[in-house]
Write a protein that holds these residues in place. Structure first.
Motif, PDB file in Angstrom:
ATOM      1  N   UNK A  60      41.083  49.184  36.510  1.00  0.00           N
ATOM      2  CA  UNK A  60      41.144  47.874  36.882  1.00  0.00           C
ATOM      3  C   UNK A  60      40.238  46.850  36.436  1.00  0.00           C
ATOM      4  N   UNK A  61      40.660  45.854  36.026  1.00  0.00           N
ATOM      5  CA  UNK A  61      40.280  44.918  35.337  1.00  0.00           C
ATOM      6  C   UNK A  61      39.742  43.458  35.882  1.00  0.00           C
ATOM      7  N   UNK A  62      38.810  42.672  35.778  1.00  0.00           N
ATOM      8  CA  UNK A  62      38.523  41.510  36.313  1.00  0.00           C
ATOM      9  C   UNK A  62      37.739  40.618  35.571  1.00  0.00           C
ATOM     10  N   UNK A  63      37.358  39.459  35.891  1.00  0.00           N
ATOM     11  CA  UNK A  63      36.132  38.642  35.152  1.00  0.00           C
ATOM     12  C   UNK A  63      34.882  38.832  35.837  1.00  0.00           C
ATOM     13  N   UNK A  64      33.830  39.080  35.074  1.00  0.00           N
ATOM     14  CA  UNK A  64      32.646  39.635  35.908  1.00  0.00           C
ATOM     15  C   UNK A  64      31.567  38.731  35.384  1.00  0.00           C
ATOM     16  N   UNK A  65      31.969  37.433  34.851  1.00  0.00           N
ATOM     17  CA  UNK A  65      30.847  36.513  34.455  1.00  0.00           C
ATOM     18  C   UNK A  65      30.696  35.323  35.404  1.00  0.00           C
ATOM     19  N   UNK A  86      31.528  31.049  29.102  1.00  0.00           N
ATOM     20  CA  UNK A  86      32.110  32.242  28.213  1.00  0.00           C
ATOM     21  C   UNK A  86      32.591  33.555  29.334  1.00  0.00           C
ATOM     22  N   UNK A  87      33.910  33.573  29.290  1.00  0.00           N
ATOM     23  CA  UNK A  87      34.426  34.608  29.912  1.00  0.00           C
ATOM     24  C   UNK A  87      34.185  35.811  29.548  1.00  0.00           C
ATOM     25  N   UNK A  88      33.838  36.793  30.337  1.00  0.00           N
ATOM     26  CA  UNK A  88      33.815  38.116  29.948  1.00  0.00           C
ATOM     27  C   UNK A  88      34.260  39.028  30.996  1.00  0.00           C
ATOM     28  N   UNK A  89      35.231  39.916  30.572  1.00  0.00           N
ATOM     29  CA  UNK A  89      35.892  40.875  31.504  1.00  0.00           C
ATOM     30  C   UNK A  89      35.279  42.199  31.660  1.00  0.00           C
ATOM     31  N   UNK A  90      35.584  42.964  32.488  1.00  0.00           N
ATOM     32  CA  UNK A  90      35.272  44.455  32.652  1.00  0.00           C
ATOM     33  C   UNK A  90      35.893  45.225  33.764  1.00  0.00           C
ATOM     34  N   UNK A  91      35.212  46.311  34.129  1.00  0.00           N
ATOM     35  CA  UNK A  91      35.942  47.030  35.325  1.00  0.00           C
ATOM     36  C   UNK A  91      35.617  46.456  36.699  1.00  0.00           C
ATOM     37  N   UNK A  92      36.709  46.171  37.453  1.00  0.00           N
ATOM     38  CA  UNK A  92      36.370  45.515  38.710  1.00  0.00           C
ATOM     39  C   UNK A  92      37.336  46.609  39.729  1.00  0.00           C
ATOM     40  N   UNK A 104      40.513  43.419  40.930  1.00  0.00           N
ATOM     41  CA  UNK A 104      40.835  43.926  39.784  1.00  0.00           C
ATOM     42  C   UNK A 104      42.243  44.351  39.803  1.00  0.00           C
ATOM     43  N   UNK A 105      42.620  43.959  38.218  1.00  0.00           N
ATOM     44  CA  UNK A 105      44.070  44.179  38.145  1.00  0.00           C
ATOM     45  C   UNK A 105      44.321  45.608  37.152  1.00  0.00           C
ATOM     46  N   UNK A 106      45.133  46.071  37.212  1.00  0.00           N
ATOM     47  CA  UNK A 106      45.495  47.781  36.851  1.00  0.00           C
ATOM     48  C   UNK A 106      45.932  47.384  35.024  1.00  0.00           C
ATOM     49  N   UNK A 107      45.301  48.100  34.317  1.00  0.00           N
ATOM     50  CA  UNK A 107      45.452  47.878  33.119  1.00  0.00           C
ATOM     51  C   UNK A 107      45.344  49.269  32.438  1.00  0.00           C
ATOM     52  N   UNK A 108      46.032  49.498  31.052  1.00  0.00           N
ATOM     53  CA  UNK A 108      46.104  50.728  30.437  1.00  0.00           C
ATOM     54  C   UNK A 108      46.521  50.450  28.998  1.00  0.00           C
ATOM     55  N   UNK A 109      45.840  51.188  28.263  1.00  0.00           N
ATOM     56  CA  UNK A 109      46.086  51.193  26.763  1.00  0.00           C
ATOM     57  C   UNK A 109      46.080  52.550  25.954  1.00  0.00           C
ATOM     58  N   UNK A 110      47.023  53.031  25.134  1.00  0.00           N
ATOM     59  CA  UNK A 110      46.887  53.999  24.456  1.00  0.00           C
ATOM     60  C   UNK A 110      46.257  53.859  23.110  1.00  0.00           C
ATOM     61  N   UNK A 111      45.466  54.643  22.700  1.00  0.00           N
ATOM     62  CA  UNK A 111      44.805  54.163  21.293  1.00  0.00           C
ATOM     63  C   UNK A 111      45.035  55.654  20.350  1.00  0.00           C
ATOM     64  N   UNK A 112      45.051  55.382  19.214  1.00  0.00           N
ATOM     65  CA  UNK A 112      45.175  56.477  18.153  1.00  0.00           C
ATOM     66  C   UNK A 112      44.353  56.244  17.097  1.00  0.00           C
ATOM     67  N   UNK A 170      38.676  47.945  26.771  1.00  0.00           N
ATOM     68  CA  UNK A 170      38.896  49.325  26.725  1.00  0.00           C
ATOM     69  C   UNK A 170      38.116  50.037  25.993  1.00  0.00           C
ATOM     70  N   UNK A 171      37.935  49.516  24.503  1.00  0.00           N
ATOM     71  CA  UNK A 171      37.201  50.117  23.593  1.00  0.00           C
ATOM     72  C   UNK A 171      35.873  50.245  23.746  1.00  0.00           C
ATOM     73  N   UNK A 172      35.373  49.022  24.148  1.00  0.00           N
ATOM     74  CA  UNK A 172      33.812  48.900  24.508  1.00  0.00           C
ATOM     75  C   UNK A 172      33.507  50.212  25.701  1.00  0.00           C
ATOM     76  N   UNK A 173      34.364  50.381  26.435  1.00  0.00           N
ATOM     77  CA  UNK A 173      34.155  51.275  27.652  1.00  0.00           C
ATOM     78  C   UNK A 173      34.045  52.684  27.106  1.00  0.00           C
ATOM     79  N   UNK A 174      34.443  53.105  25.880  1.00  0.00           N
ATOM     80  CA  UNK A 174      34.425  54.365  25.423  1.00  0.00           C
ATOM     81  C   UNK A 174      33.455  54.326  24.003  1.00  0.00           C
ATOM     82  N   UNK A 175      32.675  53.138  24.170  1.00  0.00           N
ATOM     83  CA  UNK A 175      31.240  53.367  23.336  1.00  0.00           C
ATOM     84  C   UNK A 175      32.135  53.011  21.812  1.00  0.00           C
ATOM     85  N   UNK A 176      33.023  52.193  21.855  1.00  0.00           N
ATOM     86  CA  UNK A 176      33.608  51.822  20.599  1.00  0.00           C
ATOM     87  C   UNK A 176      33.733  50.442  20.455  1.00  0.00           C
TER      88      UNK A 176
END
Length: 309
Positions: A203-208, A213-219, A225-233, A263-269
């Motif tokens: 679940x994501x939302x604005x955290x700033x 300067x807007x920054x979003x993260x897990x909320x 917070x709004x549900x979000x989903x991404x598949x990565x390869x 999402x990528x930053x949350x995985x250390x990427x």
């Protein structure tokens, strides 16, 4: 000037952005440029409530009598930093696909999609209008070009505009219902033991808060917070700006501000060049809209753009 809460009443029968464009300047009692893009950004920032519920879609249809509350900070509304945009000229080679209703453009990075708060700023929408008009100089007025979705200024790649109002409703529904495929490419620095494929959900939302300067993260959902989903390869190893990197394919299930970046930053990427989310400084933020696929009026569209490294 501090944030104020402005209350409005609507009898329905029009879009939220259209209503606010007309009524907000009167209610705010402030002279200034209440442009279309500013109103849209105000809505998408989650500052508007309709009958007590946050609405962040500019095209939201007001129906019946509605109570609307606007959290309005004039200083933030009229302020925008002027970034260093790239120079861009729309040419035939910028067009990825075109027919009588739609035009797909290969957007450069560091170039805004539309006019921004400061005004008088080069942008892709104006460039497309100018290009189509020069191609058909017999027109007395500028050709119609409709904005159906947006890419961040820093993101490159496939973006769609409509050429006729007749298809706006159907195209808008495609994006709102997610009945289409949006695929991106991201470049991240090479890390050990990165999975071949993985999915991020949160679940994501604005955290700033009130930061300019807007920054979003897990909320948490309980805090809006709004549900979000991404598949990565993980596609392959590449070298970018002298650094060992990975090319990552990103397939969106939902579409929220900075979703792939968060999402990528949350995985250390974090994405290369994305210093807001911990990425290493680079010549650009390496996020690219690679593919856009959908069906419209019994016609299949599959439009693709290659990332430039």
């Amino acid at each position: 000037m501090q944030e104020s809460r402005i209350k409005l009443e609507s009898n329905g029968g029009e879009r939220l952005d259209t209503f606010l464009r007309r009524e907000l300047p009167l209610a705010a009692k402030i002279e200034g440029d209440f442009s279309n893009s500013k109103i849209r950004r105000l809505i998408m920032a989650g500052t508007i409530q309709v009958n007590g519920k946050v609405v962040n879609r500019p095209a939201f249809e007001l129906r019946g009598k509605s109570s609307i509350e606007v959290r309005f900070d004039a200083e933030r509304f009229f302020y925008e930093k002027q970034p260093d945009d790239v120079a861009f000229e729309m040419t035939d080679s910028s067009i990825l696909h075109e027919d009588e209703n739609l035009i797909f453009v290969d957007k450069p990075y560091n170039y805004p999609v539309e006019q921004t708060i400061t005004g008088n700023r080069a942008n892709l929408h104006d460039a497309v209008v100018d290009y189509l008009w020069k191609r058909n100089p017999s027109l007395r007025n500028p050709p119609y070009v409709g904005i159906m979705h947006r890419l961040d200024r820093t993101t490159s790649g496939v973006i769609l505009f409509t050429k006729t109002r007749a298809v706006n409703g159907a195209v808008s529904e495609l994006f709102q219902s997610h009945d289409l495929t949006k695929q991106y490419l991201a470049i991240v620095e090479d890390k050990k033991n990165v999975e071949k494929s993985f999915t991020v959900e949160m679940y994501m939302g604005r955290i700033t808060g009130k930061s300019r300067q807007g920054k979003w993260g897990e909320v948490p959902e309980s805090r809006g917070g709004q549900y979000s989903k991404t598949d990565f390869r993980n596609l392959r190893k590449i070298t970018v700006e002298g650094r060992p990197c990975l090319l990552i394919e990103c397939s969106l299930h939902t579409g929220h501000t900075h979703q792939i970046r968060v999402h990528l930053a949350s995985r250390g990427l974090p994405i290369l060049g994305d210093t807001l989310y911990g990425g290493t400084p680079a010549k650009r933020l390496y996020l690219h809209s690679e593919k856009l696929t959908f069906s419209l009026n019994n016609k299949q569209y599959y439009v693709e753009s290659s990332i430039k490294i």
